[in-house]
Scaffold this motif. Structure first.
Motif, PDB file in Angstrom:
ATOM      1  N   SER A 222       0.467  -0.923  -0.039  1.00 16.29           N
ATOM      2  CA  SER A 222       0.420   0.455  -0.124  1.00 16.29           C
ATOM      3  C   SER A 222       1.316   1.311   0.318  1.00 16.29           C
ATOM      4  N   ALA A 223       0.599   2.132  -0.846  1.00 16.61           N
ATOM      5  CA  ALA A 223       1.343   3.451  -0.883  1.00 16.61           C
ATOM      6  C   ALA A 223      -0.061   4.580  -1.428  1.00 16.61           C
ATOM      7  N   ALA A 224       0.954   5.667  -0.955  1.00 21.24           N
ATOM      8  CA  ALA A 224       0.124   7.585  -1.331  1.00 21.24           C
ATOM      9  C   ALA A 224       1.369   7.236  -2.859  1.00 21.24           C
ATOM     10  N   LEU A 225       0.593   8.025  -3.668  1.00 20.80           N
ATOM     11  CA  LEU A 225       1.167   8.815  -4.768  1.00 20.80           C
ATOM     12  C   LEU A 225       1.348  10.439  -4.432  1.00 20.80           C
ATOM     13  N   SER A 226       2.129  11.057  -5.207  1.00 21.15           N
ATOM     14  CA  SER A 226       1.594  12.663  -5.195  1.00 21.15           C
ATOM     15  C   SER A 226       1.360  12.910  -5.497  1.00 21.15           C
ATOM     16  N   ILE A 227       0.734  14.352  -5.503  1.00 12.92           N
ATOM     17  CA  ILE A 227      -0.807  14.434  -5.782  1.00 12.92           C
ATOM     18  C   ILE A 227      -0.407  14.487  -7.172  1.00 12.92           C
ATOM     19  N   PRO A 228       1.224  15.517  -7.988  1.00 17.36           N
ATOM     20  CA  PRO A 228       0.809  15.741  -9.222  1.00 17.36           C
ATOM     21  C   PRO A 228       0.935  13.717  -9.962  1.00 17.36           C
ATOM     22  N   ASP A 229       1.305  12.994  -9.607  1.00 18.91           N
ATOM     23  CA  ASP A 229       1.070  11.615 -10.303  1.00 18.91           C
ATOM     24  C   ASP A 229       0.068  11.066 -10.077  1.00 18.91           C
ATOM     25  N   ALA A 230      -0.390  11.340  -8.826  1.00 13.92           N
ATOM     26  CA  ALA A 230      -2.394  11.141  -9.054  1.00 13.92           C
ATOM     27  C   ALA A 230      -2.958  11.988 -10.328  1.00 13.92           C
ATOM     28  N   ASP A 231      -2.469  12.841 -10.349  1.00 13.96           N
ATOM     29  CA  ASP A 231      -3.224  13.971 -11.692  1.00 13.96           C
ATOM     30  C   ASP A 231      -2.939  12.810 -12.436  1.00 13.96           C
ATOM     31  N   GLN A 232      -1.971  13.052 -12.673  1.00 15.59           N
ATOM     32  CA  GLN A 232      -1.179  12.210 -13.964  1.00 15.59           C
ATOM     33  C   GLN A 232      -1.572  10.582 -14.373  1.00 15.59           C
ATOM     34  N   LEU A 233      -1.563   9.787 -12.810  1.00 12.19           N
ATOM     35  CA  LEU A 233      -2.534   8.646 -13.031  1.00 12.19           C
ATOM     36  C   LEU A 233      -4.204   8.445 -13.462  1.00 12.19           C
ATOM     37  N   ALA A 234      -4.099   9.513 -13.434  1.00 16.47           N
ATOM     38  CA  ALA A 234      -6.356   9.629 -13.281  1.00 16.47           C
ATOM     39  C   ALA A 234      -6.187  10.414 -14.865  1.00 16.47           C
ATOM     40  N   ARG A 235      -5.434  10.882 -15.404  1.00 15.82           N
ATOM     41  CA  ARG A 235      -5.237  10.913 -16.739  1.00 15.82           C
ATOM     42  C   ARG A 235      -5.165  10.008 -18.310  1.00 15.82           C
ATOM     43  N   LEU A 236      -4.623   9.894 -17.563  1.00 20.74           N
ATOM     44  CA  LEU A 236      -4.289   8.347 -18.409  1.00 20.74           C
ATOM     45  C   LEU A 236      -4.645   7.589 -18.153  1.00 20.74           C
ATOM     46  N   LEU A 237      -5.772   6.982 -16.636  1.00 18.10           N
ATOM     47  CA  LEU A 237      -6.762   6.091 -16.986  1.00 18.10           C
ATOM     48  C   LEU A 237      -7.894   6.637 -17.747  1.00 18.10           C
ATOM     49  N   ALA A 238      -8.645   7.949 -17.920  1.00 15.08           N
ATOM     50  CA  ALA A 238      -9.298   8.698 -18.428  1.00 15.08           C
ATOM     51  C   ALA A 238      -9.124   7.780 -20.350  1.00 15.08           C
ATOM     52  N   ARG A 239      -7.787   8.219 -20.603  1.00 16.82           N
ATOM     53  CA  ARG A 239      -7.686   7.249 -21.644  1.00 16.82           C
ATOM     54  C   ARG A 239      -7.983   5.759 -22.253  1.00 16.82           C
ATOM     55  N   GLY A 240      -7.813   5.198 -21.019  1.00 20.72           N
ATOM     56  CA  GLY A 240      -8.439   4.151 -20.844  1.00 20.72           C
ATOM     57  C   GLY A 240      -7.199   2.846 -20.274  1.00 20.72           C
ATOM     58  N   PRO A 241      -7.112   1.685 -19.716  1.00 21.27           N
ATOM     59  CA  PRO A 241      -7.351   1.105 -18.892  1.00 21.27           C
ATOM     60  C   PRO A 241      -5.266   1.210 -19.021  1.00 21.27           C
ATOM     61  N   VAL A 242      -4.984   1.102 -17.835  1.00 21.26           N
ATOM     62  CA  VAL A 242      -3.409   1.651 -17.551  1.00 21.26           C
ATOM     63  C   VAL A 242      -3.161   0.511 -16.166  1.00 21.26           C
ATOM     64  N   SER A 243      -1.847  -0.194 -16.712  1.00 22.49           N
ATOM     65  CA  SER A 243      -1.329  -1.043 -15.866  1.00 22.49           C
ATOM     66  C   SER A 243      -0.015  -0.353 -14.881  1.00 22.49           C
ATOM     67  N   VAL A 244      -0.221  -1.062 -13.278  1.00 22.10           N
ATOM     68  CA  VAL A 244       1.290  -0.413 -12.767  1.00 22.10           C
ATOM     69  C   VAL A 244       2.024  -1.496 -11.662  1.00 22.10           C
ATOM     70  N   ARG A 245       3.496  -1.333 -11.663  1.00 23.75           N
ATOM     71  CA  ARG A 245       3.740  -2.115 -11.384  1.00 23.75           C
ATOM     72  C   ARG A 245       4.312  -1.213  -9.792  1.00 23.75           C
ATOM     73  N   LEU A 246       4.113  -1.886  -8.911  1.00 22.43           N
ATOM     74  CA  LEU A 246       3.817  -1.272  -7.059  1.00 22.43           C
ATOM     75  C   LEU A 246       5.136  -2.392  -6.420  1.00 22.43           C
ATOM     76  N   ALA A 247       6.350  -1.951  -6.130  1.00 23.58           N
ATOM     77  CA  ALA A 247       6.763  -2.839  -5.619  1.00 23.58           C
ATOM     78  C   ALA A 247       7.760  -2.373  -3.970  1.00 23.58           C
ATOM     79  N   VAL A 248       6.797  -2.282  -3.147  1.00 19.72           N
ATOM     80  CA  VAL A 248       7.489  -2.226  -2.075  1.00 19.72           C
ATOM     81  C   VAL A 248       8.231  -3.449  -0.988  1.00 19.72           C
ATOM     82  N   ASP A 249       9.437  -2.892  -0.257  1.00 21.11           N
ATOM     83  CA  ASP A 249      10.083  -3.104   0.045  1.00 21.11           C
ATOM     84  C   ASP A 249      10.816  -3.112   1.649  1.00 21.11           C
TER      85      ASP A 249
END
Length: 471
Positions: A222-249
């Protein structure tokens, strides 16, 4: 810091008010003390002790994640600083809690629009790597309303935008996404969780903070995105499906025992009665914990030091607590309340500075009717600092909350938090964000408040809710 109590301040005020006998004598503050407070106020405004203490903690110790090597250095620093400032008594009290460690974290959009994302793992997140399609939700309620199983093998993304406010009232919903969102996502089948940071800035620095996983659930990264990155991800999702690789140690790593560090200025005639002030010593590990909460430590240490330098000590003792591990569950405040359960009635008034270093703009206490006149007297002494009396508002600070729940009367010195959540739990929480003049105004307010409370004739209504008070 935690703001749940502050967000519900009017309710807290009602719940924590204490009935007192109709025959209770009215509490008043002597005129001599009020005159002394005027001089104390002006001296504090010209004094730089609060700044020097805050600078020392953030520079010499830096980030102070609970349970880390820096936690131990912060405890040693606090003990030495109390002694250097001339406190009469300095001691520690143990605080044991689970230890969470952060090692590394990363996230990136994969596929046609591949690009990195700025994230920070939420405190309490387990280790793990997930590569999956992202599903966006506008807020926590939308996630909770999703059909069971609909997120199987996917990453939930809650895109709630927290508003700015002087009293920080938007943090309640923002922090709820962090604390409840991961468990809600797991219940829907998600294999990972992302959220728009609980913050009000537009910088590419994510906001961390503790999360909890409900019993019986298998935690997911579980992680938090910076606010500009949250906006970026939302814009990408508005264009279609998006996949993300999330890695936490990251993850929990046994138990750790830290310390509440306490300094006291002994009262001249009623030394066993206490006015308690303080802040929390720990911080998150991204910045240097300047506004959260080195400022609170600097403000309260400096206020007590200035009181100690008066020609005559106040009647009651002034106690300053540097609480351990507030960030991950109010562990220091809970330990203090447990250790001093028999002394609740001796804690005349208790206040915590844990909302940055913005100017204080309002004051109140949870005192019962027989002490409202004394509360108003303190408010009038604070008025020249630009502080208004708000008799129907306020509540205890986070680490004071457990003691207040046992019957101790709280005091509330409201700081302007309009831009507090631009910095909260981020790498931007550094010393340069603090205004020395605003910090001095805080020191003056805490010094005047604590001194007058310690000089009052009569009590402020603290009374143990259960068990017997100490004799």
């Amino acid at each position: 810091m935690r703001l749940a109590l502050l967000a519900a301040a009017p309710i807290v005020s009602i719940l924590l008010g204490f009935a007192t006998p109709a025959t209770a004598a009215e509490t008043r503050i002597p005129q001599r003390a009020l005159a002394q407070a005027e001089q104390l106020r002006e001296r504090a405004l010209a004094d730089d002790t609060g700044w020097k203490v805050t600078e020392s903690l953030t520079t010499e110790v830096g980030p102070r994640l609970a349970g880390s090597e820096a936690d131990a250095r912060a405890v040693a620093w606090a003990k030495a600083k109390f002694q250097e400032l001339g406190f009469d008594r300095v001691w520690t009290e143990p605080v044991t809690f689970p230890k969470w460690v952060r090692r590394s974290e990363s996230a990136a959009v994969v596929g046609a629009h591949a690009q990195p994302l700025q994230i920070t793992a939420l405190g309490g997140s387990p280790a793990g790597t997930v590569e999956a399609q992202v599903v966006r939700f506008a807020d926590l309620a939308a996630l909770e309303a999703a059909p069971d199983g609909s997120l199987a093998g996917k990453i939930a993304f809650v895109d709630y935008q927290m508003p700015a406010a002087r009293d920080g009232n938007g943090y309640g919903k923002g922090s709820a996404v962090r604390s409840k969102g991961p468990s809600a996502a797991i219940r829907k089948g998600a294999s990972g969780f992302l959220m728009r940071s609980a913050g009000t800035d537009n910088h590419r620095v994510p906001h961390t903070g503790i999360t909890r996983y409900d019993e019986g659930l298998t935690p997911v990264p579980s992680a938090a995105l910076s606010i500009p990155d949250a906006d970026q991800l939302a814009r990408l999702l508005a264009r279609g499906p998006v996949s993300v690789r999330l890695a936490v140690d990251a993850g929990w790593d046994g138990q750790y025992t830290s310390q509440n560090v306490i300094g006291e200025i002994t009262g001249r005639s009623r030394p066993k009665e206490i006015v308690l002030i303080g802040g929390h010593l720990d911080s998150w590990d991204l910045g240097t914990g300047a506004v959260d909460d080195a400022a609170g430590i600097g403000i309260t240490m400096a206020a007590a030091k200035l009181i100690a330098q008066l020609p005559r000590r106040p009647a009651r003792s002034i106690r300053v607590a540097a609480f351990a591990n507030e960030e991950q569950g109010l562990h220091g405040g809970k330990a203090y309340a447990k250790a001093h359960a028999a002394d609740v009635a001796r804690h005349q008034l208790s206040a915590e500075s844990d909302f940055g270093a913005g100017r204080i703009y309002a004051f109140n206490t949870g005192a019962p009717e027989h002490a409202r006149a004394a509360t108003a007297q303190i408010a009038r002494a604070l008025a020249p600092l630009g502080i208004e009396y708000a008799p129907d508002k306020g509540g205890p600070g986070p680490d004071i909350g457990p003691l207040a729940a046992q019957g101790a009367t709280w005091a509330w010195l409201a700081q302007d938090g309009t831009d507090y959540f631009d910095l909260h739990h981020t790498a931007d929480d550094t010393l340069d964000k603090i205004d020395p003049a605003a910090l001095a105004q805080n020191v003056a307010a805490y010094a005047v408040f604590a001194y007058l409370a310690a000089e009052a004739d009569g009590d402020f209504g603290s009374s143990a809710k259960s068990g017997d008070a100490a004799p």
